[in-house]
Structures are given as C-alpha cells and as structure tokens.
Design an enzyme around this catalytic site. Structure first.
Site, PDB file in Angstrom:
ATOM      1  N   GLU A 267     -21.099  -4.084 -32.093  1.00  0.00           N
ATOM      2  CA  GLU A 267     -21.994  -3.600 -33.145  1.00  0.00           C
ATOM      3  C   GLU A 267     -23.018  -4.690 -33.454  1.00  0.00           C
ATOM      4  OE1 GLU A 267     -21.615  -1.240 -37.357  1.00  0.00           O
ATOM      5  OE2 GLU A 267     -20.184  -2.847 -36.974  1.00  0.00           O
TER       6      GLU A 267
ATOM      7  N   CYS B 130     -24.594   1.148 -39.927  1.00  0.00           N
ATOM      8  CA  CYS B 130     -23.543   1.402 -38.943  1.00  0.00           C
ATOM      9  C   CYS B 130     -23.890   2.549 -38.012  1.00  0.00           C
ATOM     10  CB  CYS B 130     -22.209   1.653 -39.644  1.00  0.00           C
ATOM     11  SG  CYS B 130     -22.341   2.732 -41.066  1.00  0.00           S
TER      12      CYS B 130
ATOM     13  N   LYS C 270     -14.727  -2.298 -56.315  1.00  0.00           N
ATOM     14  CA  LYS C 270     -15.121  -3.654 -55.928  1.00  0.00           C
ATOM     15  C   LYS C 270     -16.358  -3.551 -55.034  1.00  0.00           C
ATOM     16  CE  LYS C 270     -14.252  -6.418 -52.482  1.00  0.00           C
ATOM     17  NZ  LYS C 270     -15.559  -7.133 -52.377  1.00  0.00           N
TER      18      LYS C 270
ATOM     19  N   GLU D 267     -14.677   4.283 -43.672  1.00  0.00           N
ATOM     20  CA  GLU D 267     -15.905   4.428 -42.887  1.00  0.00           C
ATOM     21  C   GLU D 267     -16.198   3.046 -42.346  1.00  0.00           C
ATOM     22  OE1 GLU D 267     -19.216   3.903 -41.395  1.00  0.00           O
ATOM     23  OE2 GLU D 267     -19.838   3.765 -43.490  1.00  0.00           O
TER      24      GLU D 267
END
Length: 476
Positions: A379, A279, A170, A245
């Site tokens: 983040e 990231c 997906k 991750e």
C-alpha cells in the site's frame, strides 16, 4: 481550540492537564499546531462506565428523539463547516479546497444520509411467523484514522447514534483537533451525557484498553491491516463484535477499448487525491501493453499539471503527506522502484525543489512496473502511480486480484457490459467503472485483508444493530 487538553466524558469536557502532552505537528510547515492530553487506561474505564450507564436509557430511546437530535447535529455542523475545513488543513495539510469540497462536504453528506436511513428504517419486520427486532449493539469503541479525520468519525459515530448505541471514540493522535470540534457540536446538539465520549491517546494504551474492555460490546476500527490484526486479538477474549476497514492496494484496469487520454488523466489525478493518502487510491494503473508508452506520456502531463505548495491557496491541488514517518516511507518505496528497474517518468524521491519545508512528496509516475516490484505489492499512501502493462484482460484480472488486499478496484471501458463481466471477477468491496459520481450511500469495505463488515449507507447502519428473533406472536 479551547478543549484540546480535555477529554469528553459523561457530557462534560474534562480537564486532563496532568496527563502527558503530545504536540500536534502541521505537516505543511512542520510547526506545532497545538497539543493534546494523552489518555490512560483509567480514562478509558471512566468513559466506558459512562457509555455503559447511558446505554440503559439511550438504547431504548425513540426514533423520533434520535432524529431530532441528529438534525440538530447537522444544523450545527453546517454552521461550523468552514471551521472544520480550516482545522483539517491545519492538522493534516489538506489543501483548503479539498478540505471544503471532500473532507467536510463528504462528512456532511454522510450525516444527512444517516438521517435519511433512520427516517425509514424498519426496526421490526416479520419473517414467516417470527418477528425480527433490530436492536442496538450496545457500548461501542470507535477508533478512527488521520487521513479523513472528520469523515471517518462521522461514518462511525452517526450510525451508532442513530441506532441507539453509546460511544467511546479515540481519534488519531496525529489529527485530533477537528475531532474535538466535532465533540463540541455533539455537546451543543444535546447528545445525552454518556452517549458520546472521547479519549485522546495512542493505540498501544488507549486503543488497546478500548478494544479489550469487557464492557465494550463492539469495536469498530479503521487503519492499517497490521493494527487491525492487533485490535482483533485484543477483542478476542471477550468475543465482542469486531468491525474493520483496513488497507488497500487498488488497481485501475484500462480496458483495450479505453479512451486513453481522459482515462489516464483521471486515474493519475484520482490517485493523488488527499496526497494519495486514501486506502482506495488507484495507485496500480494496468494498461494494455500496446498502449503503455502512449499512456506514459499522458500520465507525465497529468502529474506535472498538479499544483503543489501553499495549502491555504485555493488553487493548490496537492498537500503534504501526514508526518515524517510517512514521508520517509513513501520516499523509500519510490527509491525501491528505481532499484528494482521501474522507469521513473516524473517526480522521484525528496521534496519538490520549490519547497524547503513540509512533508511534501513529488507527484510521481513510474512506467514498466511489474507485479513483483515492491511499489506494486505494498500500500503506497502517497502521490505515486505505477503503470503496469498487461497482455490480456484475463491477465489484468489476475494481477488485480494478486494482492492480500481487496478494498477497491477501478475499470475504464466504453463497453459497460464487458466492464460488468470483469467487475464480477474482481475480489474487491467496491468496483468503480469510468469514475462515477461519489455516492454517500454506497457500502464501503473490503475483501480479504482489507477488513470485514461495511460502513456507509444502510449496511453501515446495520453494523451497529443486533437481530433478535421473537416467536409466538404470530401463530396460525
């Protein structure tokens, strides 16, 4: 793209015109780039059935068969590399030069590295008198993000194929166009029916059905920590392997002996890579307090040198963030830094004045940031750098580790011995000293809430293997 309103199941592009449609928005123009069909639980079931059936044969295929197939994949990928780059620019606004040199060239490097590993990997080895057999996990559900839409697929799909696993993929519903081209490449390369399947859709429907499916042996997810927690919960009832991750909030420590001008410049430009939507972006720049004001001037020059705008212009360095939600989130974080007392060096909230459309964020630098500020805690995922002054290296280590994340960290120093000692104290899956050249073989993944397991290189290859101990073959 002729197959955007299709899924790929059991070796065929299956029309899905009766499914709900979702418009894909080009973030650079805010105009439609295409539309996709959104899958259902029934579509996931069909793909899993195909993958489970195919595993009975493909799981026992030979190394040579898989190598021949992966070499065909690489050749076809090379033939269509420019098409991949153009589609990446279309669906996620990556400047075309970055799309070519990083998004697609990086994907190619990972394909080639998987082939290299498969050529030499020992699937059987002796430990004492016990034979260790490394065998494919089985049918794998792979859920990938939008920020590196092809590369993140490659780092999962290629080792899964190389080890003999079968796949239900997906891709992100925000960047699903280039993944469909990748399905065409696998189809044309002769990947056997059922070995690779693709269902478009959203996380709450397709992602949940995949991660909770009893006939899926492993789920590999890349995305936010919040979504990763939900994936793990979905997978728990069937005790399948979960590989994640997740998020990051990477610090970049400039040591007291640093050569300040190149270190700050590279640090700022590195944080803006992919519009900051990485990231591992080094968004927290830790600077010795006595160098902080000088660093601010350098960071300002670096940020203001960035060319932003037309993503089809080869000179453009910075594109938009992915969507309206991300645009609003990044601007909200910028505004929080203003409210909480950080010094706005350059940039700020809102679009650059030269642009009247697209989800473009001004290249932004803040100085005098403290570790308690929101901009230093969360983040970012946008082109923002926060300069945080520190008084001792021990304090810099403490600030670096004071986060729920642990994906990457960066160090800048003339003394490699000192840098190595600091690196040993950082709780991060990767520590990059003095901006080394990128290595496709380096394991990628994090500590703490940045996930579990590793992608890329041999560690990423072994993520898709189970180990079986066979005794009695080597007695005496």
């Amino acid at each position: 793209m002729k197959y955007l309103d299709h899924f790929y199941v059991d070796g065929r592009f299956v029309p899905a015109r009766d499914r709900p449609q979702r418009v894909v928005i080009n973030p650079a123009t805010e105009e439609p780039a295409g539309s996709i069909a959104m899958g259902t639980t029934e579509d996931v079931n069909a793909a899993v059935v195909a993958a489970r059936k195919a595993f009975g044969t493909y799981g026992h295929s030979s190394r040579e068969e898989r190598l021949e197939m992966l070499r065909r994949v690489l050749a076809l990928f090379d033939e269509r590399a420019e098409e991949f780059a153009q589609l990446t620019t279309l669906e996620m606004g990556a400047p075309i030069t970055f799309a070519r040199q990083a998004q697609i060239a990086g994907s190619r490097a990972h394909i080639a590295d998987t082939i290299r590993i498969l050529e030499h990997y020992e699937f059987e080895r002796l430990a004492g008198r016990t034979l260790l057999a490394f065998e494919p996990v089985g049918a794998c559900a792979l859920i990938t993000p939008w920020n590196f839409p092809v590369l993140q697929i490659v780092t999962k799909v290629m080792p899964a194929l190389a080890t003999g696993c079968t796949i239900v993929l997906k891709p992100s519903e925000y960047a699903p166009i280039s993944p469909m081209l990748f399905a065409e490449v696998l189809h044309d390369a002769g990947v056997p029916p059922g070995v690779f399947n693709l269902i478009n859709g959203d996380g709450p429907t397709v992602g949940e059905a995949m991660s909770s499916h009893p006939d899926v042996d492993m789920v590999s997810f890349t995305g936010s920590t919040r979504a990763g927690v939900q994936v793990a919960r979905n997978a728990a009832d069937t005790v399948k392997r979960v590989h994640q991750e997740l998020g990051g909030n990477s610090a970049n420590i400039l040591m007291p002996d640093v050569d300040l001008e190149p270190a700050v410049t590279k640090g700022v430009l590195g944080a803006y890579r992919n519009a900051g939507q990485s990231c591992t972006a080094p968004t927290r720049m830790l600077v010795p307090r006595q160098l902080h004001d000088e660093a601010i001037g350098i960071a300002k020059r670096a940020a203001e040198s960035v060319i932003i705008g037309d993503v089809n212009d080869e000179a453009t360095m910075l594109g938009p963030v992915m969507n309206e939600r991300q645009f609003e989130r990044v601007n909200s974080l910028i505004e929080s830094a203003d409210r909480e007392g950080a010094t706005l060096v350059t940039g700020g909230s809102g679009r650059p004045s030269s642009l009247n459309r697209g989800y473009f964020v001004r290249p932004t630098v803040f100085g005098h940031v403290t570790e308690e500020m929101t901009v230093a805690r969360e983040e970012m995922f946008g082109p923002v750098v926060s300069l945080i002054p520190y008084d001792s290296v021990d304090e810099a280590i403490e600030i670096t580790n004071d986060t729920p994340y642990g994906l990457a960290a960066y160090l800048q120093s003339k003394d490699l011995g000192a840098a190595k000692r600091v690196a040993s104290k950082l709780r991060a899956g990767q520590v990059m000293i003095n901006h080394p050249a990128w290595d496709a073989s380096a394991p990628f993944g994090g500590f703490k809430q940045s996930g579990n397991g590793r992608e890329c290189g041999e560690f990423g290859f072994e993520a898709f293997l189970e180990v079986k101990a066979i005794g009695g073959l080597h007695e005496g």
